[in-house]
Motif scaffolding. Structure first.
Motif, PDB file in Angstrom:
ATOM      1  N   PRO A   5       0.847  -1.193   0.000  1.00 23.00           N
ATOM      2  CA  PRO A   5       0.000   0.000   0.000  1.00 23.00           C
ATOM      3  C   PRO A   5       0.889   1.253   0.000  1.00 23.00           C
ATOM      4  CG  PRO A   5      -0.542  -1.450   1.850  1.00 23.00           C
ATOM      5  CD  PRO A   5       0.666  -2.005   1.191  1.00 23.00           C
ATOM      6  N   VAL A   6       0.397   2.323  -0.568  1.00 23.08           N
ATOM      7  CA  VAL A   6       1.183   3.548  -0.715  1.00 23.08           C
ATOM      8  C   VAL A   6       1.719   4.050   0.621  1.00 23.08           C
ATOM      9  CG1 VAL A   6       1.105   5.954  -1.496  1.00 23.08           C
ATOM     10  CG2 VAL A   6      -0.074   4.202  -2.807  1.00 23.08           C
ATOM     11  N   HIS A   7       0.933   3.925   1.697  1.00 24.78           N
ATOM     12  CA  HIS A   7       1.367   4.450   2.997  1.00 24.78           C
ATOM     13  C   HIS A   7       2.517   3.639   3.609  1.00 24.78           C
ATOM     14  CE1 HIS A   7      -1.511   1.371   4.385  1.00 24.78           C
ATOM     15  NE2 HIS A   7      -0.833   1.394   5.535  1.00 24.78           N
ATOM     16  N   GLN A   8       2.820   2.455   3.099  1.00 27.45           N
ATOM     17  CA  GLN A   8       3.923   1.641   3.622  1.00 27.45           C
ATOM     18  C   GLN A   8       5.167   1.700   2.746  1.00 27.45           C
ATOM     19  OE1 GLN A   8       2.310  -2.305   4.064  1.00 27.45           O
ATOM     20  NE2 GLN A   8       1.359  -1.825   6.026  1.00 27.45           N
ATOM     21  N   ARG A   9       5.071   2.282   1.593  1.00 22.14           N
ATOM     22  CA  ARG A   9       6.197   2.284   0.651  1.00 22.14           C
ATOM     23  C   ARG A   9       7.395   3.083   1.153  1.00 22.14           C
ATOM     24  NH1 ARG A   9       2.999   2.899  -5.163  1.00 22.14           N
ATOM     25  NH2 ARG A   9       1.909   0.904  -4.977  1.00 22.14           N
ATOM     26  N   GLY A  10       7.165   4.198   1.807  1.00 19.51           N
ATOM     27  CA  GLY A  10       8.268   5.009   2.319  1.00 19.51           C
ATOM     28  C   GLY A  10       9.129   4.241   3.315  1.00 19.51           C
ATOM     29  N   ASP A  11       8.464   3.516   4.224  1.00 19.99           N
ATOM     30  CA  ASP A  11       9.195   2.703   5.199  1.00 19.99           C
ATOM     31  C   ASP A  11       9.948   1.574   4.508  1.00 19.99           C
ATOM     32  OD1 ASP A  11       8.308   4.253   7.321  1.00 19.99           O
ATOM     33  OD2 ASP A  11       6.593   2.945   7.755  1.00 19.99           O
ATOM     34  N   ALA A  12       9.325   0.967   3.514  1.00 21.38           N
ATOM     35  CA  ALA A  12       9.979  -0.118   2.778  1.00 21.38           C
ATOM     36  C   ALA A  12      11.225   0.392   2.054  1.00 21.38           C
ATOM     37  CB  ALA A  12       9.007  -0.747   1.779  1.00 21.38           C
ATOM     38  N   VAL A  13      11.121   1.561   1.446  1.00 23.44           N
ATOM     39  CA  VAL A  13      12.271   2.139   0.753  1.00 23.44           C
ATOM     40  C   VAL A  13      13.377   2.468   1.762  1.00 23.44           C
ATOM     41  CG1 VAL A  13      13.091   4.157  -0.550  1.00 23.44           C
ATOM     42  CG2 VAL A  13      11.017   2.971  -1.258  1.00 23.44           C
ATOM     43  N   SER A  14      13.010   3.016   2.914  1.00 19.93           N
ATOM     44  CA  SER A  14      14.010   3.315   3.943  1.00 19.93           C
ATOM     45  C   SER A  14      14.749   2.048   4.367  1.00 19.93           C
ATOM     46  CB  SER A  14      13.359   3.948   5.171  1.00 19.93           C
ATOM     47  OG  SER A  14      12.847   5.205   4.845  1.00 19.93           O
ATOM     48  N   SER A  15      14.015   0.965   4.551  1.00 21.74           N
ATOM     49  CA  SER A  15      14.628  -0.307   4.933  1.00 21.74           C
ATOM     50  C   SER A  15      15.542  -0.833   3.836  1.00 21.74           C
ATOM     51  CB  SER A  15      13.553  -1.353   5.240  1.00 21.74           C
ATOM     52  OG  SER A  15      12.807  -0.965   6.360  1.00 21.74           O
ATOM     53  N   MET A  16      15.083  -0.746   2.597  1.00 20.83           N
ATOM     54  CA  MET A  16      15.913  -1.217   1.481  1.00 20.83           C
ATOM     55  C   MET A  16      17.190  -0.387   1.341  1.00 20.83           C
ATOM     56  SD  MET A  16      13.334  -2.373  -1.575  1.00 20.83           S
ATOM     57  CE  MET A  16      11.985  -1.237  -1.343  1.00 20.83           C
TER      58      MET A  16
END
Length: 171
Positions: free
Chosen positions: A62-73
């Motif tokens: 979901p769009v609201h979780q993408r920022g956190d996923a990118v930070s982790s990556m």
């Protein structure tokens, strides 16, 4: 001439599209997270995960979780660039070893404080500042019982620092 993507010259392509040498569409999944002024950010993520895998991961979230996923990556990719074998696990292991060493140092310092307090207490009682000194005649239990009565159990503790302190607290 209008295209379905971004207009030529309207905005620079994101770091991902620039590195991949492709047109950056208006709905580019990478653009919000990999701005053009941070090319190394995407370069490391691409090197470790691959653009196709990153695209799939972001599309599935979901769009609201993408920022956190990118930070982790980005964090994992940067760790993998520094340490290709262990990555984040190497950093965590190193920090855990530092914590263990600091906890050992803290325990030793606390033991030294206790040792010094025991020595200080023993020193005061040997030099006339303890419970049997003229300034403090008798134990609290003998004061309660009066000056004539002698307590059956004297609760004042006398520490023999030569046998107790030195052997137990020496490192």
């Amino acid at each position: 001439m209008k295209e379905s993507g971004r207009k030529q010259g309207a905005a620079p392509p994101c770091a991902a599209c620039k590195l991949l040498r492709r047109r950056c569409a208006q709905d580019c999944v990478f653009a919000p997270y990999f701005p053009a002024d941070e090319p190394q950010k995407f370069a490391n993520v691409h090197k470790v995960f691959g653009a196709s895998n990153v695209n799939k991961m972001l599309q599935e979230l979901p769009v609201h979780q993408r920022g956190d996923a990118v930070s982790s990556m980005v964090y994992e990719a940067n760790a993998r660039v520094r340490d290709p074998v262990y990555g984040c696990v190497g950093a965590i292991s190193s920090l855990q070893q530092q914590i263990d060493a600091l906890q050992t140092q803290l325990a030793m310092a606390q033991a030294e404080v206790v040792h010094l307090r025991v020595r200080q207490t023993a020193s005061f009682s040997h030099h006339g500042f303890g419970p049997g000194s003229p300034s403090n005649s008798g134990s609290p239990s003998s004061k309660l019982m009066g000056s004539q009565a002698k307590p059956i159990f004297d609760m004042d503790m006398v520490v023999d620092h030569a046998s107790f302190g030195e052997s137990m607290w020496s490192c």
